[in-house]
Every structure is written in structure tokens, then in C-alpha cells.
Design a protein around this motif. Structure first.
Motif, PDB file in Angstrom:
ATOM      1  N   MET A   1       0.856  -1.168   0.000  1.00 37.16           N
ATOM      2  CA  MET A   1       0.000   0.000   0.000  1.00 37.16           C
ATOM      3  C   MET A   1       0.905   1.234   0.000  1.00 37.16           C
ATOM      4  O   MET A   1       1.804   1.334   0.825  1.00 37.16           O
ATOM      5  N   PRO A   2       0.684   2.144  -0.904  1.00 34.48           N
ATOM      6  CA  PRO A   2       1.509   3.361  -0.952  1.00 34.48           C
ATOM      7  C   PRO A   2       1.323   4.214   0.303  1.00 34.48           C
ATOM      8  O   PRO A   2       0.286   4.172   0.960  1.00 34.48           O
ATOM      9  N   MET A   3       2.355   4.989   0.613  1.00 34.19           N
ATOM     10  CA  MET A   3       2.314   5.860   1.789  1.00 34.19           C
ATOM     11  C   MET A   3       1.105   6.798   1.734  1.00 34.19           C
ATOM     12  O   MET A   3       0.485   7.079   2.751  1.00 34.19           O
ATOM     13  N   LYS A   4       0.732   7.257   0.527  1.00 37.55           N
ATOM     14  CA  LYS A   4      -0.422   8.146   0.392  1.00 37.55           C
ATOM     15  C   LYS A   4      -1.689   7.468   0.920  1.00 37.55           C
ATOM     16  O   LYS A   4      -2.482   8.082   1.636  1.00 37.55           O
ATOM     17  N   SER A   5      -1.859   6.196   0.593  1.00 37.13           N
ATOM     18  CA  SER A   5      -3.032   5.459   1.066  1.00 37.13           C
ATOM     19  C   SER A   5      -3.011   5.307   2.577  1.00 37.13           C
ATOM     20  O   SER A   5      -4.049   5.415   3.239  1.00 37.13           O
ATOM     21  N   GLN A   6      -1.830   5.055   3.128  1.00 37.04           N
ATOM     22  CA  GLN A   6      -1.714   4.934   4.576  1.00 37.04           C
ATOM     23  C   GLN A   6      -2.091   6.248   5.248  1.00 37.04           C
ATOM     24  O   GLN A   6      -2.805   6.265   6.249  1.00 37.04           O
ATOM     25  N   MET A   7      -1.607   7.354   4.699  1.00 35.32           N
ATOM     26  CA  MET A   7      -1.932   8.662   5.265  1.00 35.32           C
ATOM     27  C   MET A   7      -3.430   8.938   5.168  1.00 35.32           C
ATOM     28  O   MET A   7      -4.025   9.483   6.096  1.00 35.32           O
ATOM     29  N   GLU A   8      -4.058   8.561   4.068  1.00 34.02           N
ATOM     30  CA  GLU A   8      -5.505   8.749   3.919  1.00 34.02           C
ATOM     31  C   GLU A   8      -6.260   7.951   4.974  1.00 34.02           C
ATOM     32  O   GLU A   8      -7.242   8.423   5.539  1.00 34.02           O
ATOM     33  N   GLN A   9      -5.789   6.727   5.240  1.00 34.47           N
ATOM     34  CA  GLN A   9      -6.438   5.910   6.260  1.00 34.47           C
ATOM     35  C   GLN A   9      -6.284   6.535   7.638  1.00 34.47           C
ATOM     36  O   GLN A   9      -7.223   6.558   8.430  1.00 34.47           O
ATOM     37  N   LEU A  10      -5.104   7.048   7.930  1.00 36.26           N
ATOM     38  CA  LEU A  10      -4.886   7.679   9.230  1.00 36.26           C
ATOM     39  C   LEU A  10      -5.710   8.961   9.364  1.00 36.26           C
ATOM     40  O   LEU A  10      -6.229   9.268  10.448  1.00 36.26           O
ATOM     41  N   GLN A  11      -5.871   9.699   8.279  1.00 35.03           N
ATOM     42  CA  GLN A  11      -6.724  10.891   8.310  1.00 35.03           C
ATOM     43  C   GLN A  11      -8.181  10.496   8.544  1.00 35.03           C
ATOM     44  O   GLN A  11      -8.928  11.207   9.218  1.00 35.03           O
ATOM     45  N   ARG A  12      -8.579   9.362   8.009  1.00 30.74           N
ATOM     46  CA  ARG A  12      -9.938   8.859   8.232  1.00 30.74           C
ATOM     47  C   ARG A  12     -10.148   8.560   9.712  1.00 30.74           C
ATOM     48  O   ARG A  12     -11.191   8.875  10.283  1.00 30.74           O
ATOM     49  N   ILE A  13      -9.141   7.976  10.349  1.00 30.15           N
ATOM     50  CA  ILE A  13      -9.228   7.700  11.781  1.00 30.15           C
ATOM     51  C   ILE A  13      -9.363   9.005  12.555  1.00 30.15           C
ATOM     52  O   ILE A  13     -10.158   9.103  13.491  1.00 30.15           O
ATOM     53  N   ALA A  14      -8.586  10.008  12.164  1.00 31.59           N
ATOM     54  CA  ALA A  14      -8.684  11.308  12.840  1.00 31.59           C
ATOM     55  C   ALA A  14     -10.102  11.865  12.731  1.00 31.59           C
ATOM     56  O   ALA A  14     -10.648  12.394  13.704  1.00 31.59           O
ATOM     57  N   SER A  15     -10.711  11.731  11.562  1.00 28.97           N
ATOM     58  CA  SER A  15     -12.088  12.197  11.376  1.00 28.97           C
ATOM     59  C   SER A  15     -13.067  11.407  12.240  1.00 28.97           C
ATOM     60  O   SER A  15     -14.003  11.983  12.822  1.00 28.97           O
ATOM     61  N   LEU A  16     -12.852  10.119  12.342  1.00 27.08           N
ATOM     62  CA  LEU A  16     -13.724   9.293  13.171  1.00 27.08           C
ATOM     63  C   LEU A  16     -13.582   9.669  14.646  1.00 27.08           C
ATOM     64  O   LEU A  16     -14.566   9.662  15.393  1.00 27.08           O
ATOM     65  N   CYS A  17     -12.392  10.035  15.055  1.00 31.55           N
ATOM     66  CA  CYS A  17     -12.185  10.468  16.441  1.00 31.55           C
ATOM     67  C   CYS A  17     -12.949  11.758  16.721  1.00 31.55           C
ATOM     68  O   CYS A  17     -13.511  11.929  17.810  1.00 31.55           O
ATOM     69  N   VAL A  18     -12.997  12.661  15.758  1.00 34.64           N
ATOM     70  CA  VAL A  18     -13.781  13.885  15.911  1.00 34.64           C
ATOM     71  C   VAL A  18     -15.266  13.514  16.038  1.00 34.64           C
ATOM     72  O   VAL A  18     -15.991  14.083  16.855  1.00 34.64           O
TER      73      VAL A  18
END
Length: 65
Positions: A1-18
Motif C-alpha cells: 500500500m503506498p504511503m499516500k493510502s496509509q496517510m488517507e487511512q490515518l486521516q480517516r481515523i482522525a475524522s472518526l475520532c472527531v
């Protein structure tokens, strides 16, 4: 998985935390429990995907600490 995809997934987690902050104030207890469970499952699945990807790349060693 490219780093961009990993970052998108982590940003999704941040949104879910909000979203958790909003859910915590939701007055319907049954609804709150259901949404919290869904968010928890989504966060867990996303984190596992990132971990799997990093481990495949051999990045799960001491250098990650």
C-alpha cells in the motif's frame, strides 16, 4: 500500500475520532452505543490495514519506535 493510502487511512481515523466527540453528547443511549460500536469497528479495521501494510514493507521493526 503506498504511503499516500496509509496517510488517507490515518486521516480517516482522525475524522472518526472527531465524530466520537459528537456521539458522546448524543442523548439516545441505545443510538449512542450503536454508533460507538460502528466507529470502533471502523477505526480498528483501518488501523489493522495500516499495520498490515507497514509490516509487509518490513517496517515493523525497532526503527518505527
Amino acid at each position: 500500500m503506498p504511503m499516500k493510502s496509509q496517510m488517507e487511512q490515518l486521516q480517516r481515523i482522525a475524522s472518526l475520532c472527531v465524530a466520537l466527540e459528537w456521539v458522546a453528547a448524543y442523548p439516545d443511549l441505545a443510538g449512542r452505543d450503536a454508533v460507538l460500536k460502528l466507529i470502533g469497528e471502523e477505526v480498528s479495521t483501518t488501523i489493522q490495514g495500516v499495520i498490515y501494510s507497514v509490516e509487509l514493507k518490513g517496517g515493523g521493526g525497532a526503527e518505527m519506535a
